[in-house]
Design a protein around this motif. Structure first.
Motif, short mmCIF file in Angstrom:
data_model
loop_
_atom_site.label_atom_id
_atom_site.label_comp_id
_atom_site.label_asym_id
_atom_site.label_seq_id
_atom_site.Cartn_x
_atom_site.Cartn_y
_atom_site.Cartn_z
N VAL A 11 14.27 38.59 33.19
CA VAL A 11 15.29 38.24 32.19
C VAL A 11 15.17 39.30 31.09
O VAL A 11 14.06 39.70 30.73
CB VAL A 11 15.00 36.85 31.59
CG1 VAL A 11 15.91 36.56 30.40
CG2 VAL A 11 15.13 35.75 32.65
N LEU A 12 16.30 39.74 30.53
CA LEU A 12 16.26 40.72 29.44
C LEU A 12 16.68 40.09 28.13
O LEU A 12 17.50 39.17 28.10
CB LEU A 12 17.18 41.91 29.75
CG LEU A 12 16.86 42.67 31.03
CD1 LEU A 12 17.80 43.87 31.17
CD2 LEU A 12 15.40 43.13 31.06
N ASP A 13 16.12 40.61 27.03
CA ASP A 13 16.42 40.09 25.69
C ASP A 13 16.49 41.29 24.76
O ASP A 13 15.54 42.08 24.69
CB ASP A 13 15.28 39.13 25.30
CG ASP A 13 15.47 38.47 23.94
OD1 ASP A 13 16.15 39.06 23.07
OD2 ASP A 13 14.93 37.37 23.75
N PRO A 14 17.62 41.44 24.03
CA PRO A 14 17.74 42.62 23.17
C PRO A 14 16.88 42.58 21.90
O PRO A 14 16.82 43.56 21.17
CB PRO A 14 19.23 42.66 22.82
CG PRO A 14 19.73 41.29 23.06
CD PRO A 14 18.87 40.65 24.11
N GLY A 15 16.21 41.46 21.66
CA GLY A 15 15.23 41.43 20.56
C GLY A 15 15.84 41.41 19.17
O GLY A 15 15.55 42.29 18.34
N PHE A 16 16.63 40.39 18.90
CA PHE A 16 17.25 40.28 17.57
C PHE A 16 16.16 40.16 16.50
O PHE A 16 15.22 39.36 16.63
CB PHE A 16 18.20 39.08 17.53
CG PHE A 16 19.42 39.30 18.38
CD1 PHE A 16 20.49 40.02 17.89
CD2 PHE A 16 19.46 38.85 19.69
CE1 PHE A 16 21.61 40.27 18.68
CE2 PHE A 16 20.57 39.09 20.49
CZ PHE A 16 21.63 39.80 19.98
N GLY A 17 16.31 40.99 15.46
CA GLY A 17 15.36 40.94 14.34
C GLY A 17 14.13 41.81 14.53
O GLY A 17 13.33 41.94 13.60
N PHE A 18 13.98 42.43 15.69
CA PHE A 18 12.80 43.25 15.95
C PHE A 18 13.19 44.72 15.84
O PHE A 18 13.89 45.25 16.70
CB PHE A 18 12.24 42.95 17.34
CG PHE A 18 11.60 41.59 17.47
CD1 PHE A 18 10.22 41.44 17.44
CD2 PHE A 18 12.39 40.45 17.63
CE1 PHE A 18 9.63 40.18 17.56
CE2 PHE A 18 11.81 39.19 17.76
CZ PHE A 18 10.42 39.06 17.72
N SER A 19 12.73 45.38 14.78
CA SER A 19 13.09 46.79 14.52
C SER A 19 14.61 46.96 14.49
O SER A 19 15.17 47.87 15.10
CB SER A 19 12.47 47.73 15.56
OG SER A 19 11.06 47.74 15.45
N LYS A 20 15.26 46.06 13.75
CA LYS A 20 16.71 46.15 13.60
C LYS A 20 17.12 45.78 12.18
O LYS A 20 16.53 44.88 11.60
CB LYS A 20 17.44 45.21 14.58
CG LYS A 20 17.44 45.80 16.01
CD LYS A 20 17.25 44.85 17.07
CE LYS A 20 16.89 45.48 18.38
NZ LYS A 20 15.59 45.05 18.89
N THR A 21 18.13 46.46 11.67
CA THR A 21 18.69 46.09 10.37
C THR A 21 19.68 44.93 10.57
O THR A 21 20.02 44.58 11.71
CB THR A 21 19.48 47.26 9.76
OG1 THR A 21 20.59 47.55 10.63
CG2 THR A 21 18.61 48.51 9.60
N VAL A 22 20.16 44.39 9.46
CA VAL A 22 21.18 43.33 9.52
C VAL A 22 22.37 43.81 10.36
O VAL A 22 22.82 43.13 11.29
CB VAL A 22 21.63 42.93 8.09
CG1 VAL A 22 22.85 42.03 8.14
CG2 VAL A 22 20.48 42.25 7.35
N ASP A 23 22.86 45.01 10.05
CA ASP A 23 24.02 45.53 10.78
C ASP A 23 23.72 45.72 12.28
O ASP A 23 24.57 45.42 13.12
CB ASP A 23 24.48 46.87 10.19
CG ASP A 23 25.22 46.67 8.88
OD1 ASP A 23 25.68 45.54 8.61
OD2 ASP A 23 25.33 47.64 8.12
N HIS A 24 22.53 46.24 12.58
CA HIS A 24 22.17 46.42 14.00
C HIS A 24 22.27 45.09 14.76
O HIS A 24 22.77 45.03 15.89
CB HIS A 24 20.73 46.93 14.14
CG HIS A 24 20.52 48.35 13.70
ND1 HIS A 24 19.36 48.77 13.11
CD2 HIS A 24 21.33 49.43 13.77
CE1 HIS A 24 19.46 50.07 12.86
NE2 HIS A 24 20.64 50.49 13.24
N ASN A 25 21.75 44.02 14.14
CA ASN A 25 21.75 42.72 14.83
C ASN A 25 23.17 42.23 15.10
O ASN A 25 23.46 41.75 16.20
CB ASN A 25 20.99 41.69 13.99
CG ASN A 25 19.49 41.90 14.02
OD1 ASN A 25 18.88 41.88 15.08
ND2 ASN A 25 18.88 42.13 12.87
#
Ligand code: PMM
Length: 279
Positions: free
Chosen positions: A178-192
């Protein structure tokens, strides 16, 4: 094999930690964590994710012994009641003992990067494996050099693909990934937000996708009023809106702190996606 249904599944969160982002300290011991798991199951959770290490930005890591002490009794009890349990861990040894205690899924937020043994152990155990996009441990994951993307959706997909290749080379069964893009992990608000808009491109990698945005601060950053972010405790309705978005797109599962609203979102979307008998 990965649990499947004709709708998006709901994975209820039980963090047996003193310091997780939104529920840290709520279930610090085995008894209260088991009771929380049972509440989530009673609400209709399809899966229960048990974690003993907080991944909030800046969090310090417990050692393996402490992590095992937190999660194993909870996994044993909930799996013993027939629940499908995942263990939220970056450590191969914790994964091994969790599977022996009844966990069927290893949820590794580091996508195998934190522990070089992880892929081999998961392959050997024959467990389902959630491979999440990750760049660094919590202490440094939000540093500027970890936050650079040319195109966040394309770059996350490319980094996930690279990890999938490694996982398959280590012998993990592709039918268990299963894949997970990792919300909140090494991401800015805009990236998420951009990643959520582009979630179908992550799905196009060809594996079931798990989305974990529950109570995360990027939601609060856009939903506050008068320049103040909305706190995590007031983000369950917003999270349910994201669950509806995900369910409409056929995301495999959403990882959430409450269950009922997300399950209803998944059921409503199942109904709306049906061929219309009244048309
Ligand atoms: N987020 C957290 C912990 N574990 N696992 C997966 N697969 N995906 C996530 O997005 C994820 C995770 C951090 O959130 P929490 O502290 O609220 O549990």
């Amino acid at each position: 094999m990965i649990p499947r249904a004709d709708r998006t599944l709901v994975m209820g969160i039980v963090n047996v930690t003193p310091d997780s982002f939104s529920d840290g300290g709520s279930w610090p011991d085995a008894d209260s964590a088991i009771a929380q798991g049972e509440r989530l199951l009673a609400e209709g959770a399809d899966l229960i994710d048990v974690g003993g290490e907080s991944t909030r930005p800046g969090a310090a890591r417990p050692d393996a012994e402490e992590e095992l002490r937190r999660v194993i009794p909870v996994i044993r009890a909930l799996a013993g009641r027939g629940a499908v349990v995942s263990v939220d861990t970056m450590r191969a040894e914790v994964a091994r003992q969790a599977v022996a205690a009844g966990a069927g899924i290893v949820n590794d937020v580091s996508g195998g990067l934190a522990d070089p043994q992880m892929f081999a152990v998961v392959a050997e155990l024959g467990a389902d494996y959630v491979l999440m996009h990750w760049r660094a441990h919590s202490a440094t994951m939000q540093q500027a050099d970890r936050l650079h993307y040319d195109d966040v959706v394309a770059d996350v997909c490319a980094e996930l693909s690279g990890r999938v290749d490694e996982a398959l080379a280590a012998g993990i069964d592709p039918a268990r990934l299963v894949l997970d893009p990792g919300f909140g992990f090494s991401k800015t608000v805009d990236h998420n937000w951009t990643l959520l808009r582009g979630i179908d491109r992550v799905q196009h990698l060809g594996y079931p996708v798990l989305v974990g945005v529950s109570r995360k601060s990027f939601l609060g950053a856009r939903l506050g009023t008068g320049g103040t972010a909305r706190p995590p405790a007031e983000l369950d309705d917003a999270t349910a809106a994201v669950s509806a978005w995900c369910a409409e797109r056929g995301v495999w599962a959403v990882r959430t702190h409450t269950v009922a609203a997300h399950l209803d979102a998944a059921r409503v979307m199942r109904e709306l996606r049906r061929a219309d008998p009244g048309a």
